[in-house]
Motif scaffolding. Structure first.
Motif, PDB file in Angstrom:
ATOM      1  N   GLN A 223       5.334 -15.901  -1.611  1.00 44.57           N
ATOM      2  CA  GLN A 223       6.239 -14.862  -1.400  1.00 44.57           C
ATOM      3  C   GLN A 223       7.510 -15.263  -1.628  1.00 44.57           C
ATOM      4  OE1 GLN A 223       5.274 -13.783   2.708  1.00 44.57           O
ATOM      5  NE2 GLN A 223       4.454 -11.973   2.003  1.00 44.57           N
ATOM      6  N   ALA A 224       7.875 -16.772  -1.577  1.00 42.37           N
ATOM      7  CA  ALA A 224       9.292 -17.449  -1.824  1.00 42.37           C
ATOM      8  C   ALA A 224       9.570 -17.015  -3.285  1.00 42.37           C
ATOM      9  CB  ALA A 224       9.008 -18.774  -1.455  1.00 42.37           C
TER      10      ALA A 224
ATOM     11  N   MET B 292       0.419 -10.023  -6.351  1.00 43.31           N
ATOM     12  CA  MET B 292       1.196 -10.716  -5.479  1.00 43.31           C
ATOM     13  C   MET B 292       0.142 -11.634  -4.679  1.00 43.31           C
ATOM     14  SD  MET B 292       3.653  -7.595  -4.218  1.00 43.31           S
ATOM     15  CE  MET B 292       4.622  -8.368  -3.023  1.00 43.31           C
ATOM     16  N   ARG B 293      -0.921 -11.471  -4.436  1.00 47.67           N
ATOM     17  CA  ARG B 293      -1.868 -12.413  -3.979  1.00 47.67           C
ATOM     18  C   ARG B 293      -2.443 -13.320  -4.853  1.00 47.67           C
ATOM     19  NH1 ARG B 293      -4.976  -6.767  -2.453  1.00 47.67           N
ATOM     20  NH2 ARG B 293      -4.337  -6.794  -4.847  1.00 47.67           N
TER      21      ARG B 293
ATOM     22  N   ARG C 135       2.857   2.842   2.821  1.00 47.45           N
ATOM     23  CA  ARG C 135       4.144   2.098   3.419  1.00 47.45           C
ATOM     24  C   ARG C 135       5.275   2.014   2.633  1.00 47.45           C
ATOM     25  NH1 ARG C 135       0.448   0.356   6.945  1.00 47.45           N
ATOM     26  NH2 ARG C 135      -1.499  -0.929   6.418  1.00 47.45           N
TER      27      ARG C 135
ATOM     28  N   ILE D 174      11.566  -3.855   1.019  1.00 45.11           N
ATOM     29  CA  ILE D 174      11.169  -4.124  -0.143  1.00 45.11           C
ATOM     30  C   ILE D 174      12.018  -3.450  -1.263  1.00 45.11           C
ATOM     31  CG2 ILE D 174       8.590  -4.102   0.279  1.00 45.11           C
ATOM     32  CD1 ILE D 174       8.644  -0.853   0.233  1.00 45.11           C
TER      33      ILE D 174
ATOM     34  N   ALA E  36      10.873 -23.613  -1.644  1.00 44.40           N
ATOM     35  CA  ALA E  36      10.269 -24.629  -0.677  1.00 44.40           C
ATOM     36  C   ALA E  36       8.383 -24.360  -0.849  1.00 44.40           C
ATOM     37  CB  ALA E  36      10.786 -24.360   0.831  1.00 44.40           C
ATOM     38  N   ASP E  37       8.269 -23.453  -1.522  1.00 42.53           N
ATOM     39  CA  ASP E  37       6.779 -23.327  -1.696  1.00 42.53           C
ATOM     40  C   ASP E  37       6.367 -23.280  -3.250  1.00 42.53           C
ATOM     41  OD1 ASP E  37       3.992 -22.506  -1.270  1.00 42.53           O
ATOM     42  OD2 ASP E  37       4.529 -20.634  -0.473  1.00 42.53           O
TER      43      ASP E  37
ATOM     44  N   ALA F 212       3.065 -22.788  -4.181  1.00 42.70           N
ATOM     45  CA  ALA F 212       1.839 -22.227  -4.206  1.00 42.70           C
ATOM     46  C   ALA F 212       1.503 -21.415  -5.303  1.00 42.70           C
ATOM     47  CB  ALA F 212       1.322 -21.742  -2.962  1.00 42.70           C
TER      48      ALA F 212
ATOM     49  N   PRO G 181       0.901  -1.132  -0.042  1.00 42.47           N
ATOM     50  CA  PRO G 181      -0.145  -0.038  -0.084  1.00 42.47           C
ATOM     51  C   PRO G 181       0.846   1.350   0.165  1.00 42.47           C
ATOM     52  CG  PRO G 181      -0.764  -1.712   1.472  1.00 42.47           C
ATOM     53  CD  PRO G 181       0.485  -2.131   1.188  1.00 42.47           C
TER      54      PRO G 181
ATOM     55  N   PHE H 264      -0.134  -4.174  -4.146  1.00 43.28           N
ATOM     56  CA  PHE H 264       0.475  -5.741  -3.911  1.00 43.28           C
ATOM     57  C   PHE H 264       0.525  -6.183  -5.408  1.00 43.28           C
ATOM     58  CE2 PHE H 264      -1.808  -5.313   0.535  1.00 43.28           C
ATOM     59  CZ  PHE H 264      -0.540  -5.391   1.059  1.00 43.28           C
TER      60      PHE H 264
ATOM     61  N   TRP I 165      -0.792 -19.079  -5.228  1.00 44.33           N
ATOM     62  CA  TRP I 165      -1.675 -18.081  -4.371  1.00 44.33           C
ATOM     63  C   TRP I 165      -0.574 -17.324  -3.128  1.00 44.33           C
ATOM     64  CZ3 TRP I 165      -5.844 -15.572  -4.475  1.00 44.33           C
ATOM     65  CH2 TRP I 165      -6.399 -14.698  -3.311  1.00 44.33           C
ATOM     66  N   SER I 166      -0.292 -16.041  -3.612  1.00 42.98           N
ATOM     67  CA  SER I 166       0.342 -15.336  -2.399  1.00 42.98           C
ATOM     68  C   SER I 166       1.963 -16.030  -2.172  1.00 42.98           C
ATOM     69  CB  SER I 166      -0.266 -15.138  -1.333  1.00 42.98           C
ATOM     70  OG  SER I 166      -1.801 -14.766  -1.545  1.00 42.98           O
TER      71      SER I 166
END
Lengths: 656, 279, 271
Positions: A561-562, A183-184, A39, A215, A553-554, A556, A36, A158, A558-559
């Motif tokens: 971050q790795a 990112m989501r 931030r 960031i 390690a991920d 996914a 946002p 995001f 969805w979201s």
């Protein structure tokens, strides 16, 4: 014809100022940010914002002297005309911020208060407590929110910028949009735009721990670089003299602590481990005050950093034998300190557990700002003396009185534009203004100046430049689809590598990232040397190779971050190579770039911009002339008395 | 300008508990892969570095995501930014209380071997993944109260209104709100609401009333005072506040939120009476 | 109903706040003042009870006060209607508002948060209590006062004691339960009023600064303590009354008013 749109990537001061200005010009803006916008890293700026003001003016200061200080502070590496325009605009920017409701500190009569800052003998820094950056970005955030509620600005928070969409035309390359990822949801898609403004800030994370936010990877700039945008002066990395060492980051202790009277010292005697308050005045070594009688503790950052580094690393005088010196405010009235510096003193107390109003702080330099960045051009303004003048004598009558357009031509299409038409760079991500070293409290200024002044150029370009005839909205989709496919391929590469649990260190992105930070901090910060830089180049090659086979390690969709981190790391590695290369090729010492094997400034060969180009996976460098048509270079001594403490050719140690 | 201003006695802060070096700390983390996905708890063991905080421990977990039972898992997702408690991003619920995780020092929270720290996402906002929540409603509230000074534009028009130091200092404190959401998380009156259509009628929270006051108290910002009060006297506005005053207890910036709420209460009272007579 | 509430949100909210103070709060003060006279009335001089014990004089004072109020018929009706409308309004909206929050004192056990929670709890329980209190003592729903007799303003203290004791002869188990309910009810209502007065000052914007809120807090706490004392005096005063003793004093008063000798009055009364 499709409606014109502008994309701004980055919601810090530069991005918000640009959004407000471009929206005001009547163009709809799509604002992209990985957080946002409120931030953004601009919130971390503490000390203030420089501008000539009425009080300083009546004491002999002028916009011209602000310009002169900035050029001198930057060790004569910056193109000079843009700096002149920025200094001229500074008072207007303060007035504008004032109108926006920024709660600047006030005098008892209700005027804006001023404080002293590095590189100047005049009080010319406006401030809002010790969280000026926060207050300025909030003011701009509020204005942009107003445009947002009117539908003129659309925020994409995001969303991560992945790649610029660049079209090859007969007139050259032209930027017509970007590809970004939510990112989501992890959706990758293209956004069309007639102009794109990069305002993505610095790259502190390349050095692992720095004063930067988590960031500030520099990935966005690196992606532009990889897509063909030139990158200038990569080696010019500012190491801030005063930061609080920490496990996850090195928290900034603002220059305003010294501006408000903070004194830097170490015990005179090596191994004097008494508590600071038990060491009598005579046994304290106020090395900055003794060595620089005129400027004292407020010498520019590169100099203060090297002095502190030298005291600790070379002379072994660091407090308790460690890499730290005292920054002492305990002689000041605690009430006064709370009023002027509350925000930063609270940070110290919160993270260290000691109240700096009653006990000296222990600080050490940390990577802080990138003077280098995407290369941008400009159109010179109306002030063009036949020959450059000698350095301005402080407090004397300036050769010109400030007027709009003396430094840069307002609204010229190429102001702050990169080598790619329609792709602009504002704020820290641009290389302009600060040369080889940035003066404290000039960063907020340059960010807002870019947004306000060069934002006009963006609007003009959209209306009068290439998009006038061929709006991005009317282009074929093939060019966009190609970049989307390229980025989806990258996502797939990472997702395919994924398996739960940690990868072995060799192929673990987080381990590679940490090693990158340690290596860059050791080789490319305060003190640099050919041998160490060569070693660094080898290490970077190794890290790049390891990163190519890194796994996640991920997996996914969805979201994830790795994935975001691992992808950014490939870009950080490219930027790191450019930084190390620049540091290697610039065989001189200038500003923040200090080579123990070339300790002198070499104007004949290196008063030039380092220009990095990336093509086919390799980075090449060249040095191009700068605009030095206004001020002649002089030795940059800040009236130093002896040069005893200049760091000797020692192998650079870790700055943390 | 901070709330800690008053103490002018030369007293040192209370010494922190001596943390055991080399100890292992357990992190119990409430996890969720995404909206609508089941919630699960996972526990990780971390050896914190000296001076470590929650973020640096989560970074360690991300690099090696294996639970205490030896089960390989995915890294924990979380939101963070500045790491110095000024951006507001890393707010979460730590040991049952809302706060920023960057300023949460492990030495304080878990000084002994085997100490456990519980991490949960904020409960008043929809979870994106694990500890990462979507605080869009919070920013939407700022639009609703028109939290800005309606300037004419960015052209050069001279300085802003002159202001006393006292006034500026009081506005500064209000203006340090970083939209972290702590005041909302701790508020018994503020409820999770995932449907944006229902946001306008749901309690807006302390932060927005503080922002409304901030701009009402600025000479130019006051132009929109009536519009702000119209919003805040309606449903979801100041009248919905239950005066539990948790907001002011948990605000990391020590903003006098309850004073802001009372100020808005007064403004709304006067506004309503004036409106009734004026028509 | 929600749309009506939405449309008149501000007015309803402020009326809710206002009705809690006027008339409900004001009535509460007057009511507790009268009721506690069952104790403090003993200190006030009563004609014809010069030699009587303090306790008896209290009962007499109380009886005369209650009898006087209950004979002001047109005023009493107006007061009762106003009170009922206000109470219903305050209670219905109160429940509606209270349901919009959810207590979290487990995580945030701050004093203010506890007061927020107890304010809502006392609203619910207090309303139940008021209903019971009025139904039994005013509307004659004697099935709700097992063992008690119908309350009458002519025999205010004796019938009240019977209602609380659960019998006319002394405290029964049922009486203990009823009395505990009274204790909780009046205590919570007094808290509800005092705390409500404190929050109302914030809602209306009378107290703004932390210091002002603290100072007003002391005032509300003081008022609350005084009311609490009166509430407890009323309850324990009534509990301490023996039904037959009170009945004797009440009869004495009736006969005195009718001009009969005390002895004859007793005989007349028992018939």
């Amino acid at each position: 014809m499709a409606q014109h749109r502008v994309i701004v990537v980055g919601g810090g001061l530069a991005g918000l100022a640009a959004s407000a200005r471009i929206a005001e010009a009547g163009l709809p803006v799509d604002l992209f940010s990985v957080v946002p916008v409120k931030r953004s890293h601009s919130v971390c700026a503490q000390g203030g914002i420089n501008a000539c003001n009425e009080v300083a003016r009546q004491q002999g200061y002028s916009e011209y002297e602000h310009f002169d200080e900035t050029i001198y502070g930057g060790d004569f590496l910056a193109d000079q005309h843009p700096v002149l325009e920025m200094a001229n605009w500074a008072p207007r920017i303060i007035d504008l911020l004032d109108r926006m409701g920024v709660p600047f500190n006030r005098t008892s009569e209700g005027y804006r208060d001023l404080r002293l800052f590095g590189g100047s003998l005049f009080k010319r820094t406006h401030f809002s407590g010790a969280t000026t950056g926060q207050q300025l970005i909030y003011a701009l955030d509020e204005q942009v929110r107003r445009y947002e509620s009117e539908g003129q600005v659309t925020k994409h928070e995001f969303w991560e910028f992945l790649w610029p969409v660049i079209e090859d035309t007969a007139q050259g390359q032209r930027c017509v949009g970007i590809v970004a990822q939510d990112m989501r949801t992890m959706q990758v898609r293209a956004f069309r735009a007639d102009a794109v403004v990069m305002a993505t800030g610095g790259c502190g994370l390349v050095f692992g721990k720095s004063t930067n936010s988590i960031i500030c990877t520099g990935a966005a700039a690196a992606r532009c670089f990889r897509a063909g945008v030139w990158y200038a002066n990569p080696e010019m990395i500012q190491v801030h003299p005063t930061a609080i060492p920490g496990a996850d980051k090195l928290r900034l202790m603002s220059e305003s602590a010294r501006g408000e009277g903070g004194r830097v010292w170490v015990p005179r005697k090596k191994g004097d481990n008494r508590p600071p308050r038990d060491i009598p005045e005579g046994e304290r070594y106020y090395f900055l005050e003794e060595r620089f009688p005129a400027y004292g503790n407020i010498v520019p950052r590169d100099i203060a950093t090297r002095e502190i580094f030298g005291i600790c690393v070379n002379d072994g005088l660091g407090v308790n034998g460690e890499n730290q010196v005292y920054l002492d405010l305990t002689h000041k009235d605690p009430e006064y300190l709370t009023k002027k510096l509350g925000g930063i003193l609270e940070i110290y107390e919160k993270f260290v557990g000691v109240d700096p109003r009653f006990e000296p702080m222990k600080i050490f330099p940390a990577v802080h700002y990138s003077m280098g960045g995407l290369w941008t051009s400009f159109t010179k303004g109306s002030y063009n003396p036949e020959t450059p003048r000698t350095k301005h004598k402080s407090g004397t009558r300036p050769p010109i009185l400030a007027e709009v357009g003396q430094g840069m031509q307002l609204g010229a299409l190429n102001n702050a534009q990169t080598n790619i038409t329609g792709l602009y760079a504002f704020g820290e991500v641009s290389f302009a203004y600060h040369g080889a070293n940035r003066l404290g409290a000039n960063a907020l200024l340059s960010c807002i100046f870019d947004g306000l002044f060069c934002g006009v150029s963006v609007a003009n370009y959209v209306r009068d430049g290439a998009p006038a005839k061929a709006p991005a909205g009317d282009l074929a989709s093939a060019g966009y689809d190609r970049v989307v496919a390229q980025e989806q391929q990258k996502v797939k590469r990472w997702v395919d590598s994924a398996s739960a649990g940690a990868a072995e260190p060799r192929t673990n992105p987080y381990v590679i990232g940490k090693e990158l930070g340690d290596e860059m901090t050791a080789a490319c910060t305060v003190v640099r040397h050919q041998t160490r830089l060569a070693q660094c180049a080898g290490k970077l090659a190794e890290l790049r190779e390891r990163h190519d086979s890194a796994t996640l390690a991920d997996g996914a969709s969805w979201s994830n971050q790795a994935l975001g981190y691992a992808r950014a790391l490939s870009d950080m590695l490219v930027l790191a190579e450019a930084i190390a290369k620049g540091a290697t090729e610039r065989k001189e010492s200038r500003g923040a770039h200090y080579r123990t094997d070339f300790p002198e400034r070499d104007d004949a060969n290196f008063m030039k911009t380092t220009l990095a180009k990336h093509q086919g996976g390799t980075t090449s460098l060249e040095f191009i002339p700068i605009d030095a048509s206004l001020i002649l270079p002089t030795a940059r001594t800040y009236g130093k008395k002896d040069d005893k403490a200049t760091p000797k050719p020692a192998m650079a140690a870790s700055a943390s | 300008m901070s709330a800690t201003a008053s103490s002018s006695t030369h007293s040192r802060p209370v010494a922190r508990p001596e943390a055991k070096p080399g100890r292992t700390v357990r992190f119990r983390v409430k996890r969720c892969d995404g909206p609508g996905k089941p919630v699960r708890w996972e526990t990780f063991a971390v050896k914190p570095e000296p001076g470590a905080n929650i973020i640096s421990c989560l970074q360690q977990i991300a690099a090696s995501p294996v639970t205490v039972d030896g089960q390989k898992t995915t890294p924990v997702a979380w939101d963070s930014g500045c790491l110095e408690e000024v951006c507001g991003a890393c707010t979460m619920v730590i040991n049952g209380k809302t706060r920023q995780s960057c300023s949460c020092l492990i030495d304080e929270y878990a000084p002994n071997e085997g100490d456990e720290i519980t991490l949960e996402p904020m409960s008043k906002f929809p979870v994106v993944r694990d500890l990462w929540v979507d605080r869009a409603r919070l920013f939407d509230a700022l639009k609703r109260v028109k939290a800005w000074v309606p300037i004419d534009g960015t052209y050069s028009l001279g300085a802003g209104p002159r202001e006393s130091a006292e006034k500026s200092e009081s506005r500064y404190v209000m203006s340090t709100c970083m939209s972290c959401g702590c005041c909302l998380e701790a508020c018994p009156q503020y409820q999770l609401e995932e449907n944006p259509d229902k946001w306008p009628a749901s309690f807006i929270g302390a932060h927005a009333m503080n922002q409304a006051r901030l701009f009402n108290e600025h000479a130019t910002g006051a132009v929109l005072k009536g519009a702000r009060l119209d919003t805040l006297m309606g449903e979801g506005g100041v009248n919905d506040c239950g005066n539990a005053q948790n907001c002011v207890q948990v605000c990391p910036k020590h903003i006098p939120l309850t004073e802001s709420i009372a100020t808005i209460g007064r403004s709304v009272t006067i506004h309503a009476i004036a409106k009734w007579f004026r028509g | 109903m929600p749309s009506f509430i939405e449309k008149n949100h501000f007015l309803l909210r402020r009326l809710h706040s206002l009705t809690g103070i006027v008339p409900i709060g004001v009535f509460l003060i007057a009511h507790l003042l009268t009721n506690s006279s069952i104790i403090w009335g003993g200190g006030a001089l009563r004609e014809g009870f010069d030699g009587a014990p303090f306790k008896d004089r209290g009962v007499a004072y109380f009886q005369e006060e209650v009898a006087w109020i209950n004979t002001q018929v047109p005023h009493l009706l107006l007061i009762e209607v106003t009170l009922w409308v206000s109470l219903a309004f305050h209670a219905i909206l109160g429940v509606y508002y209270a349901r919009s929050g959810s207590a979290n004192t487990d995580r945030y056990p701050y004093q203010g948060n506890w007061r927020y929670r107890v304010q809502r709890l006392s609203g619910y329980l207090g309303f139940l209590f008021i209903f019971y209190h009025v139904a039994t003592l005013r509307w004659g729903w004697t099935f709700l006062i097992p063992g008690g007799t119908e309350w009458s303003f002519r025999y205010s203290a004796s019938t009240l004691a019977a209602a609380l004791h659960g019998s006319t002869t002394g405290l029964t188990t049922v009486g203990v339960v009823v009395s505990l309910f009274y204790f909780a009810g009046v205590s919570l209502l007094v808290f509800h009023f005092a705390n409500g007065l404190w929050t109302a000052a914030i809602t209306w914007g009378l107290t703004i600064s932390k210091a002002a809120q603290r100072r007003w807090g002391y005032v509300c706490a003081g008022l609350g303590a005084a009311l609490m004392l009166m509430a407890w005096m009323s309850l324990f005063g009534a509990l301490a009354v023996k039904h037959d003793d009170a009945r004797r004093i009440e009869s004495q008063l009736h006969h005195k008013a009718a001009g009969l000798a005390p002895k004859a009055a007793e005989i007349a009364d028992t018939n």
